[in-house]
Design a protein around this motif. Structure first.
Motif, short mmCIF file in Angstrom:
data_model
loop_
_atom_site.label_atom_id
_atom_site.label_comp_id
_atom_site.label_asym_id
_atom_site.label_seq_id
_atom_site.Cartn_x
_atom_site.Cartn_y
_atom_site.Cartn_z
N ASP A 41 48.13 39.83 38.01
CA ASP A 41 48.01 40.92 38.05
C ASP A 41 48.98 41.90 37.62
O ASP A 41 49.00 43.15 37.51
CB ASP A 41 47.41 41.34 39.66
CG ASP A 41 48.53 41.08 40.40
OD1 ASP A 41 49.20 40.01 40.48
OD2 ASP A 41 48.69 41.79 41.40
N GLU A 99 37.74 45.34 37.68
CA GLU A 99 38.86 44.58 38.11
C GLU A 99 39.57 43.86 36.94
O GLU A 99 40.06 42.92 37.22
CB GLU A 99 38.60 43.37 39.29
CG GLU A 99 37.95 44.37 40.75
CD GLU A 99 37.81 43.41 41.77
OE1 GLU A 99 38.20 42.17 41.50
OE2 GLU A 99 37.61 43.91 42.90
N LEU A 139 41.60 41.80 41.43
CA LEU A 139 42.96 42.70 41.90
C LEU A 139 43.32 41.77 43.25
O LEU A 139 44.64 41.84 43.27
CB LEU A 139 42.45 44.00 42.37
CG LEU A 139 41.96 44.79 41.37
CD1 LEU A 139 41.25 46.22 41.63
CD2 LEU A 139 42.92 45.12 40.17
#
Length: 382
Positions: A89, A46, A64
């Motif tokens: 993100d 992630e 995420l």
């Protein structure tokens, strides 16, 4: 008489050899960098952002669904986590300059004061797409910031460059081609001054193979044709403005142009292998790591090669400069770490396969810790 002539010739030869300056002897530094610690990368599946270093701390984004910034203490490898950071993100590239961290998010340019821990918007590209622009870079210069954007979807790769005054957020310049029939591929910009003090912004328009120089003081534009058989690598920031000149590295050429007139002052061509070259300045010298793995030091005024060597024919990546030593990882399956002294081109550091797998250099902290990344974060004391 014949014997005397031979003796005189011998003495003259010995005198000449004694006056010659010997080439420096290349020896590895002792002691070698010392292993300090190794820790796993938090949530490697992630990881959102590239690594960056400020002072004694290493940063990267993870998560995420709940993005956070991880802060790693480079003295011992311990980690802390920031509160949730909205939009982390969607950030593709960070750029650190002094105490500021720069990035673009959708249509906007942002910076964060790393010492005082606050964010501020310094410009907006102002485009109508909801998803905005992505995968851009920010170039700061004396209170100005140039943003390099392209729209995030794969269907439309149209690029834009905007230049902003950071104090007022005023847009000073924009280059963009709004034509659905044309894909405009632009390179990373550089900002600087001409020899007379005019402010210029320059970049490569890769679709048309032109070097673009916009003089913001005189309000004029130069378009300089570049070779059709060469390539530009914008993510390597291979364009610089120094002392009124524009320096540009393509795949296997280096150019120097006058920033006022666009006149070509010199050109160096080397190699034809398809690898990315890297161009940087050090101590008023131009350092060119060519596509074929040759490292050379150039006189920026003439393009003359001051020294060159080929420490590793696999090329280089993940370069970081600390003092006079350029560290980089080789492009092998199990990469080594090399440290080249830019004063003479000699290899001073050689770490054999310190990562144990593919990976490379992240950077060097202010306390002299060399940070490497693969499946783990690895630290060496320089």
């Amino acid at each position: 008489m014949h014997t005397i002539k031979i003796l005189v010739a011998f003495l003259l030869t010995a005198s000449f050899l004694g006056a010659c300056k010997k080439s420096p002897t290349c020896q590895l530094n002792e002691p070698a960098p010392v292993f300090k610690w190794s820790v796993p990368i938090e949530a490697p599946d992630e990881r959102l952002t590239n690594f960056f270093i400020h002072g004694n701390e290493l940063y990267y984004g993870i998560g995420l669904n709940n993005p956070q910034l991880v802060t790693v203490n480079t003295l011992d490898g311990s980690s802390q986590f920031s509160p949730a950071w909205e939009g982390l993100d969607r950030i593709d590239n960070f750029y650190v300059d002094g105490d500021y961290l720069y990035w673009n998010y959708r249509n906007d340019i942002w910076r964060r004061n790393l010492a005082q821990q606050y964010n501020e918007k310094i410009g907006a590209i102002g485009y109508e797409f909801t998803d905005g622009y992505n995968e851009g870079h920010i170039t700061p210069f004396e209170g100005l910031a140039a943003g390099y954007f392209h729209e995030g979807s794969m269907a439309d790769r149209d690029y834009a460059i905007g230049l902003y005054d950071m104090a007022s957020q005023q847009e000073l310049f924009r280059y963009q081609v709004n034509d659905p029939q044309v894909v405009t591929n632009l390179g990373d910009p550089a900002i600087g001054r001409t020899s007379s003090g005019d402010t210029v912004i320059t970049f490569v328009e890769m679709t048309k193979k032109n070097l673009m120089i916009f003089n913001l003081s005189q309000k004029n534009t130069l378009q300089i044709p570049l070779p059709d058989d060469d390539l530009y690598f914008p993510t390597l920031r291979n364009i610089h403005i120094r002392n009124g000149r524009v320096f540009l590295a393509l795949r296997f050429r280096v150019f120097c142009f006058d920033a006022s007139t666009g006149a070509k002052l010199w050109e160096l061509q080397e190699g034809e292998k398809i690898k990315g070259s890297i161009l940087r300045f050090w101590d008023d010298r131009l350092i060119f790591h060519s596509n074929s793995g040759i490292l050379m030091s150039l006189d920026p005024n003439t393009g003359q090669i001051l020294w060159q060597n080929e420490p590793d024919d696999s090329g280089a990546s993940d370069q970081v400069l600390i003092g006079n030593i350029l560290y980089y990882s080789t492009n092998h399956l199990d990469p080594d770490i090399l440290g080249i002294d830019l004063s003479d081109g000699c290899m001073r550091v050689h770490l054999v396969d310190p990562l144990g797998s593919s990976g490379g250099i992240i950077g060097v902290s202010s306390n002299g810790t060399l940070l490497l990344g693969s499946a783990d974060l690895i630290a060496y004391k320089l």
